[in-house]
Write a protein that holds these residues in place. Structure first.
Motif, mmCIF file in Angstrom:
data_model
loop_
_atom_site.group_PDB
_atom_site.id
_atom_site.type_symbol
_atom_site.label_atom_id
_atom_site.label_comp_id
_atom_site.label_asym_id
_atom_site.label_seq_id
_atom_site.Cartn_x
_atom_site.Cartn_y
_atom_site.Cartn_z
ATOM 1 N N GLN A 67 -73.362 -0.871 48.459
ATOM 2 C CA GLN A 67 -72.699 -2.029 49.050
ATOM 3 C C GLN A 67 -71.389 -1.573 49.696
ATOM 4 O O GLN A 67 -70.836 -0.528 49.349
ATOM 5 C CB GLN A 67 -72.454 -3.098 47.978
ATOM 6 N N ASP A 68 -70.906 -2.352 50.634
ATOM 7 C CA ASP A 68 -69.649 -1.988 51.295
ATOM 8 C C ASP A 68 -68.627 -3.111 51.246
ATOM 9 O O ASP A 68 -67.586 -3.036 51.897
ATOM 10 C CB ASP A 68 -69.901 -1.558 52.745
ATOM 11 N N ALA A 69 -68.903 -4.155 50.456
ATOM 12 C CA ALA A 69 -67.934 -5.256 50.349
ATOM 13 C C ALA A 69 -66.704 -4.834 49.554
ATOM 14 O O ALA A 69 -65.584 -5.278 49.834
ATOM 15 C CB ALA A 69 -68.586 -6.469 49.687
ATOM 16 N N VAL A 70 -66.907 -3.956 48.563
ATOM 17 C CA VAL A 70 -65.815 -3.489 47.709
ATOM 18 C C VAL A 70 -65.787 -1.966 47.756
ATOM 19 O O VAL A 70 -66.720 -1.318 47.260
ATOM 20 C CB VAL A 70 -65.983 -3.964 46.254
ATOM 21 N N PRO A 71 -64.761 -1.347 48.342
ATOM 22 C CA PRO A 71 -64.661 0.119 48.321
ATOM 23 C C PRO A 71 -64.584 0.635 46.873
ATOM 24 O O PRO A 71 -63.837 0.096 46.054
ATOM 25 C CB PRO A 71 -63.366 0.402 49.077
ATOM 26 N N VAL A 72 -65.369 1.654 46.563
ATOM 27 C CA VAL A 72 -65.437 2.169 45.197
ATOM 28 C C VAL A 72 -65.375 3.691 45.188
ATOM 29 O O VAL A 72 -65.650 4.355 46.187
ATOM 30 C CB VAL A 72 -66.735 1.721 44.485
ATOM 31 N N ALA B 95 -50.767 -4.542 41.827
ATOM 32 C CA ALA B 95 -52.076 -3.940 42.027
ATOM 33 C C ALA B 95 -52.751 -4.520 43.261
ATOM 34 O O ALA B 95 -52.923 -5.728 43.362
ATOM 35 C CB ALA B 95 -52.961 -4.183 40.805
ATOM 36 N N PRO B 96 -53.109 -3.672 44.234
ATOM 37 C CA PRO B 96 -53.704 -4.180 45.476
ATOM 38 C C PRO B 96 -55.192 -4.424 45.305
ATOM 39 O O PRO B 96 -55.825 -3.897 44.388
ATOM 40 C CB PRO B 96 -53.456 -3.031 46.446
ATOM 41 N N PRO B 97 -55.786 -5.208 46.179
ATOM 42 C CA PRO B 97 -57.243 -5.311 46.182
ATOM 43 C C PRO B 97 -57.834 -3.972 46.605
ATOM 44 O O PRO B 97 -57.162 -3.153 47.248
ATOM 45 C CB PRO B 97 -57.517 -6.407 47.218
ATOM 46 N N PRO B 98 -59.081 -3.697 46.240
ATOM 47 C CA PRO B 98 -59.686 -2.421 46.630
ATOM 48 C C PRO B 98 -59.681 -2.236 48.144
ATOM 49 O O PRO B 98 -59.905 -3.175 48.904
ATOM 50 C CB PRO B 98 -61.118 -2.530 46.086
ATOM 51 N N SER B 99 -59.412 -1.018 48.552
ATOM 52 C CA SER B 99 -59.451 -0.668 49.969
ATOM 53 C C SER B 99 -59.923 0.770 50.076
ATOM 54 O O SER B 99 -60.063 1.469 49.071
ATOM 55 C CB SER B 99 -58.060 -0.804 50.590
ATOM 56 N N THR B 100 -60.172 1.211 51.290
ATOM 57 C CA THR B 100 -60.599 2.597 51.471
ATOM 58 C C THR B 100 -59.561 3.566 50.930
ATOM 59 O O THR B 100 -59.887 4.590 50.333
ATOM 60 C CB THR B 100 -60.869 2.877 52.957
ATOM 61 N N LEU C 249 -68.988 -6.667 40.785
ATOM 62 C CA LEU C 249 -68.520 -6.933 42.149
ATOM 63 C C LEU C 249 -68.009 -8.365 42.291
ATOM 64 O O LEU C 249 -67.045 -8.621 43.024
ATOM 65 C CB LEU C 249 -69.644 -6.664 43.148
ATOM 66 N N ALA C 250 -68.648 -9.303 41.582
ATOM 67 C CA ALA C 250 -68.160 -10.679 41.609
ATOM 68 C C ALA C 250 -66.770 -10.764 40.990
ATOM 69 O O ALA C 250 -65.890 -11.489 41.484
ATOM 70 C CB ALA C 250 -69.136 -11.592 40.868
ATOM 71 N N ASP C 251 -66.548 -10.001 39.915
ATOM 72 C CA ASP C 251 -65.224 -9.995 39.288
ATOM 73 C C ASP C 251 -64.183 -9.384 40.221
ATOM 74 O O ASP C 251 -63.029 -9.831 40.259
ATOM 75 C CB ASP C 251 -65.272 -9.216 37.970
ATOM 76 N N ALA C 252 -64.600 -8.351 40.972
ATOM 77 C CA ALA C 252 -63.663 -7.768 41.941
ATOM 78 C C ALA C 252 -63.333 -8.776 43.032
ATOM 79 O O ALA C 252 -62.170 -8.905 43.446
ATOM 80 C CB ALA C 252 -64.278 -6.506 42.548
ATOM 81 N N ALA C 253 -64.329 -9.513 43.492
ATOM 82 C CA ALA C 253 -64.090 -10.519 44.531
ATOM 83 C C ALA C 253 -63.202 -11.651 44.028
ATOM 84 O O ALA C 253 -62.412 -12.223 44.799
ATOM 85 C CB ALA C 253 -65.427 -11.068 45.023
ATOM 86 N N ASP C 254 -63.316 -11.950 42.741
ATOM 87 C CA ASP C 254 -62.512 -13.033 42.159
ATOM 88 C C ASP C 254 -61.113 -12.582 41.738
ATOM 89 O O ASP C 254 -60.333 -13.391 41.233
ATOM 90 C CB ASP C 254 -63.232 -13.618 40.949
#
Length: 473
Positions: A42-47, A12-17, A400-405
């Protein structure tokens, strides 16, 4: 490994565009829309956000909770609509999570779920006679006069027939909404977006007296000063308050001194103690320090037996044994809401909320990876619409913190959620479909000289969708 013991797929990759974090928000009321807005701002995590609702229409309690005679407050849906039009948000209405798709299946289609579906069940008084015809929950009456598709007309409309005296139990904003709507003249209600059958029934009800009953004192009432003041602006109703009900014990005096809303409320109430009901069609009474102990009647409600109370040093209502009977053809209880559990989602029986920590759903006391909660189902039925914005931001910050972690990872599409629902025979309503409903309501209102008339039947809502789809383009 996530807190619930599960691990994301190694690939599973990290979120991207190209592979955004797919988030399903269950509930398209203010809390859900604010959650979608926080995700897309926000734009830190593509959703990519799917905003699901059981009804074919968005806006939740803004559409089916705020009283129709509050057009300025209801206009907040124009602001909320901007979030629905965001390119990263897809409105998916007419989908009942737990029926059309299970929670487990939904979680297979997305990387995270935010539950924001509110608290729709009423709390009961738990007294003798509560089940008599003529005894209604405020949730039932409000659903009916706002045109909710699930409103029980067969229960509400007979309860209103021939009603002259009404007792509303509760001293929150919803209780005042109910009292105000029942006290208005037909001419005051005519410009609203109420369904026509609602206007007809209310116009025929010969209401003469509405009593709002609080089991504690005015210092413990939860209505806002703005809602309270509106009672004094009705065309043919007079607000009546007994001076004795405004006498406060020392603890209540301290509360009034420390709370600006309470002190403002008391000032308004004290200004009404010299009112006279002479010449008014409706007497609207606010009575405190009284609690219902039973509803009277055989075939339907005829009265309410109430007990005088006193407030102890902890703010609790204690019975004094002093009883009286208030005549009532209709009793409306407005003593709170509680959340309804979705199949597979834990809900605390006492609080009616999903156990959570900063919006992270707790299962067996530990955060459940990928599950979040916001709004009334998170914190309980309190606050006004705007409180949901801060609440949703806290939850989305946790997500978003969970996505970053690395707790949340973009697993990639299984199948498109809408395609899956259609294959199963569901009829999801998307944004263009909602626009068709919106246009149909506006057109119907125009035929009656109003800005809008609410379509109240699910079939009428879906017929507007079908008509727009069949129209030549």
């Amino acid at each position: 490994m996530s807190a619930d013991g599960s691990s994301p797929p190694p690939s599973a990759p990290p979120p991207s565009t190209a592979h955004p974090l797919r988030v399903a928000v269950v509930g398209a009321g203010p809390a859900g829309i604010y959650a979608a807005d926080a995700l897309t701002r926000q734009d830190a995590v593509p959703v990519a956000v799917d905003l699901l609702d059981r009804l074919p229409t968005p806006f939740g309690l803004v559409r089916h909770g705020i009283a129709p005679d509050h057009p300025k407050m209801r206009a907040i849906r124009d602001t909320l609509h901007h979030s629905l039009e965001h390119p990263l948000v897809r409105f998916v209405g007419n989908v009942d999570v737990g029926v059309d798709i299970s929670l487990d299946e939904l979680r297979q289609h997305v990387d995270a779920v935010v539950y924001t579906y509110g608290a729709s069940l009423d709390r009961q008084l738990g007294i003798e006679g509560e089940q008599l015809p003529g005894s209604l929950a405020a949730t039932d009456l409000v659903a009916w006069y706002t045109g909710h598709p699930d409103a029980d007309r067969t229960r509400v409309e007979p309860a209103l027939a021939g009603v002259r005296s009404v007792v509303v139990v509760g001293v929150g904003n919803v209780a005042l909404d109910v009292a105000r709507v029942l006290s208005r003249t037909p001419g005051e209600l005519e410009p609203t977006d109420m369904p026509q059958h609602v206007l007809d029934v209310l116009a025929a009800a010969p209401v003469e007296e509405v009593t709002v009953l609080g089991r504690r004192g005015p210092a413990q009432a939860t209505f806002t000063t703005q809602e309270l003041r509106e009672l004094d602006g009705l065309a043919d109703a007079t607000v009546l308050v007994e001076p004795a009900d405004l006498e406060l014990d020392p603890a209540s005096e301290e509360r009034a001194a420390a709370d600006r809303n309470v002190s403002r409320n008391l000032a308004v109430l004290r200004g009404w103690t010299d009112h006279s009901a002479a010449g008014s069609r409706v007497r609207l009474r606010l009575r405190f320090f009284r609690r219902p102990v039973r509803l009277l009647g055989t075939d339907r409600v005829t009265g309410v037996e109430v007990e005088r109370t006193a407030v102890d040093s902890d703010g609790r209502a204690m019975g004094t044994g002093e009883l009286e009977v208030l005549p009532a053809d209709l009793v409306v209880r407005s003593v709170g809401y509680r959340g309804l559990p979705l199949p597979g989602l834990p809900v605390d029986e006492r609080s009616g909320t999903v156990p959570n920590e900063a919006g992270r759903v707790l299962r067996s006391g530990a955060p459940s990876g990928g599950e979040y909660v916001a709004g009334w189902i998170k914190r309980g039925p309190s606050g006004v619409v705007g409180h949901n914005k801060h609440d949703a931001r806290e939850t989305i910050a946790s997500l978003l913190a969970d996505a970053a972690d690395g707790v949340l990872r973009a697993a990639g599409p299984v199948d498109d959620l809408v395609d899956t629902l259609v294959t199963r025979g569901a009829h999801p309503v998307l944004l263009d479909d909602w626009r068709a409903i919106d246009a149909a309501e506006t057109a119907l209102g125009a035929t009656r000289g109003r800005a809008r008339t609410t379509l109240h039947e699910r079939e009428s809502l879906m017929a507007a969708v079908r008509a727009a789809a069949a129209a030549p383009r």
